[in-house]
Design a protein around this motif. Structure first.
Motif, PDB file in Angstrom:
ATOM      1  N   ARG A   1     -15.585  11.551 -28.848  1.00 33.35           N
ATOM      2  CA  ARG A   1     -14.296  12.506 -28.885  1.00 33.35           C
ATOM      3  C   ARG A   1     -14.345  13.355 -27.732  1.00 33.35           C
ATOM      4  NH1 ARG A   1     -17.225  11.880 -33.443  1.00 33.35           N
ATOM      5  NH2 ARG A   1     -17.276  14.775 -33.986  1.00 33.35           N
ATOM      6  N   SER A   2     -15.282  13.867 -26.922  1.00 31.66           N
ATOM      7  CA  SER A   2     -15.289  15.260 -26.225  1.00 31.66           C
ATOM      8  C   SER A   2     -13.907  14.469 -25.087  1.00 31.66           C
ATOM      9  CB  SER A   2     -16.502  15.946 -26.022  1.00 31.66           C
ATOM     10  OG  SER A   2     -15.827  16.920 -25.221  1.00 31.66           O
TER      11      SER A   2
ATOM     12  N   THR B   1     -11.057  13.990 -25.598  1.00 32.54           N
ATOM     13  CA  THR B   1      -9.716  14.792 -25.968  1.00 32.54           C
ATOM     14  C   THR B   1      -9.164  14.967 -24.761  1.00 32.54           C
ATOM     15  OG1 THR B   1     -10.946  15.033 -28.083  1.00 32.54           O
ATOM     16  CG2 THR B   1      -9.463  16.834 -26.715  1.00 32.54           C
ATOM     17  N   LYS B   2     -10.270  15.145 -23.339  1.00 31.95           N
ATOM     18  CA  LYS B   2     -10.234  15.973 -21.814  1.00 31.95           C
ATOM     19  C   LYS B   2      -9.705  15.381 -20.948  1.00 31.95           C
ATOM     20  CE  LYS B   2     -14.751  18.571 -22.233  1.00 31.95           C
ATOM     21  NZ  LYS B   2     -16.259  18.775 -21.605  1.00 31.95           N
TER      22      LYS B   2
ATOM     23  N   ARG C   1       1.835  16.375 -29.246  1.00 36.60           N
ATOM     24  CA  ARG C   1       2.226  16.301 -30.647  1.00 36.60           C
ATOM     25  C   ARG C   1       3.402  15.902 -31.120  1.00 36.60           C
ATOM     26  NH1 ARG C   1       1.141  22.254 -30.465  1.00 36.60           N
ATOM     27  NH2 ARG C   1       3.188  21.570 -28.792  1.00 36.60           N
TER      28      ARG C   1
ATOM     29  N   LYS D   1      -8.611   9.828 -38.019  1.00 34.04           N
ATOM     30  CA  LYS D   1      -8.924  11.192 -37.381  1.00 34.04           C
ATOM     31  C   LYS D   1      -7.964  11.323 -35.779  1.00 34.04           C
ATOM     32  CE  LYS D   1     -12.640  12.193 -39.733  1.00 34.04           C
ATOM     33  NZ  LYS D   1     -12.462  12.926 -40.973  1.00 34.04           N
TER      34      LYS D   1
ATOM     35  N   ALA E   1      -6.180  14.810 -36.295  1.00 34.41           N
ATOM     36  CA  ALA E   1      -7.069  15.854 -35.385  1.00 34.41           C
ATOM     37  C   ALA E   1      -6.574  15.709 -33.679  1.00 34.41           C
ATOM     38  CB  ALA E   1      -7.844  15.355 -36.042  1.00 34.41           C
ATOM     39  N   LEU E   2      -7.134  14.443 -33.734  1.00 34.45           N
ATOM     40  CA  LEU E   2      -7.447  13.785 -31.894  1.00 34.45           C
ATOM     41  C   LEU E   2      -5.609  15.110 -31.519  1.00 34.45           C
ATOM     42  CD1 LEU E   2      -8.869  13.297 -29.714  1.00 34.45           C
ATOM     43  CD2 LEU E   2      -7.245  10.911 -29.888  1.00 34.45           C
TER      44      LEU E   2
ATOM     45  N   LYS F   1      -3.558  17.450 -31.845  1.00 37.49           N
ATOM     46  CA  LYS F   1      -4.177  18.642 -32.442  1.00 37.49           C
ATOM     47  C   LYS F   1      -5.319  19.204 -31.096  1.00 37.49           C
ATOM     48  CE  LYS F   1      -4.622  22.428 -35.440  1.00 37.49           C
ATOM     49  NZ  LYS F   1      -5.053  23.043 -37.146  1.00 37.49           N
ATOM     50  N   LYS F   2      -6.603  19.051 -31.225  1.00 35.50           N
ATOM     51  CA  LYS F   2      -7.232  19.198 -30.696  1.00 35.50           C
ATOM     52  C   LYS F   2      -6.700  19.326 -28.714  1.00 35.50           C
ATOM     53  CE  LYS F   2     -11.733  18.486 -32.786  1.00 35.50           C
ATOM     54  NZ  LYS F   2     -12.532  17.631 -33.167  1.00 35.50           N
TER      55      LYS F   2
ATOM     56  N   SER G   1      -4.456  22.209 -27.971  1.00 33.09           N
ATOM     57  CA  SER G   1      -5.158  22.616 -27.594  1.00 33.09           C
ATOM     58  C   SER G   1      -5.633  23.281 -26.754  1.00 33.09           C
ATOM     59  CB  SER G   1      -6.546  23.315 -28.780  1.00 33.09           C
ATOM     60  OG  SER G   1      -5.408  23.317 -29.798  1.00 33.09           O
ATOM     61  N   LEU G   2      -6.201  22.241 -26.037  1.00 35.77           N
ATOM     62  CA  LEU G   2      -6.866  21.852 -24.629  1.00 35.77           C
ATOM     63  C   LEU G   2      -5.455  22.755 -23.784  1.00 35.77           C
ATOM     64  CD1 LEU G   2      -9.420  19.304 -24.312  1.00 35.77           C
ATOM     65  CD2 LEU G   2      -9.735  21.895 -24.101  1.00 35.77           C
TER      66      LEU G   2
END
Length: 277
Positions: free
Chosen positions: A207-208, A211-212, A226, A264, A267-268, A270-271, A274-275
């Protein structure tokens, strides 16, 4: 029975994209696909890849445009792609000439098949062999294993950039058209997590890394993670309203990217946002 990830490229209606379940110490697989009236047998080696292959080393970062995303990264040369297999005997590419388009959306998949695979690079080689006859190359642009290692998918040219080719009129790099969502590939990047997330979540490392990678793509392509958009296939004109970062099942009827993981995705997004901030 595996939980399939149906898909196909723009010029054909292709389904039944179910990933292999790899077994420790297995050196080859035989797949029986089709009906009693039409059975196709496919044999492939999913462990050691082409013979006498010299692998490049893994990198500590993946290039995306003018950025380097801090993930462990295996290029095609590093995971063992035999590039000769993409071409017909006369030297022409099996999938036809490469096509490049502006990025509109990114679609998240799971490959289905075995979790906790002891040889994810071998799985990628096997998937490459499996996709060659249907798509001329891997259908995904990128793949991510449970340890968070990112694998380069479909070949995009002679440079060191995965996914992308020449720059478009606005300066953003154009993406190579691949084969991961039937009829909706041109302008749609495909990233697959290795494993089956029907009843379990991807690992924290996977997941990390996802996200990156998504943040890097969104930054270079100037996408709002989003946002929603109306995807327009530049080849066929087909349209669909989707999230800019979507799941495969947002495009068509499929279990991909898994009943557990699909909820999920908000939420992904959103993360990822944020990054970017």
């Amino acid at each position: 029975m595996v939980n399939g990830c149906d898909g196909g490229h723009d010029d054909a209606e292709v389904g039944g994209h179910a990933a292999l379940i790899s077994a420790p110490l297995a050196t080859s697989y035989e797949l029986d696909a089709g009906s009693a009236d039409a059975v196709q047998i496919i044999e492939l080696n999913t462990v050691d890849g082409p013979r006498d292959l010299r692998l490049a080393g893994a990198r500590r970062g993946m290039p995306i445009g003018d950025r380097v995303v801090p993930v462990r990264y295996l290029s095609r040369a590093a995971w063992g792609a035999d590039e000769s297999l993409r071409f017909n005997p006369d030297g022409t590419p099996k999938f036809g000439a490469d096509q490049f388009f502006p990025v509109q959306t990114v679609t998240v998949h799971h490959t289905a098949g075995q979790n906790d695979d002891p040889d994810p690079a071998g799985f990628v080689r096997g998937l490459y062999q499996f996709d060659l006859d249907r798509y001329g190359d891997l259908g995904y642009h990128l793949m991510i294993d449970e340890a968070g290692t990112v694998y380069e998918g479909r070949a995009s040219g002679s440079d060191s950039q995965p996914m992308f080719g020449p720059a478009g009129a606005d300066g953003r790099p154009l993406m190579i058209s691949a084969a991961h969502v039937g009829g909706m590939n041109s302008g749609n990047l495909g990233i697959a997590l290795l494993g089956d997330f029907t009843s379990r979540q991807p690992t924290a490392a996977a997941r990390s890394a996802l996200t990156k990678v998504l943040a890097g793509i969104c930054a270079v392509q100037r996408l709002d993670p989003r946002a929603a958009t109306t995807f327009v296939n530049p080849v066929s004109g087909a349209q669909l309203a989707v999230d800019t970062i979507s799941g495969h099942r947002d495009w068509m009827a499929t279990e991909c990217p898994g009943n557990a993981f699909y909820p999920k995705l908000p939420a992904l997004r959103k993360k990822v946002a944020s990054l970017l901030r």
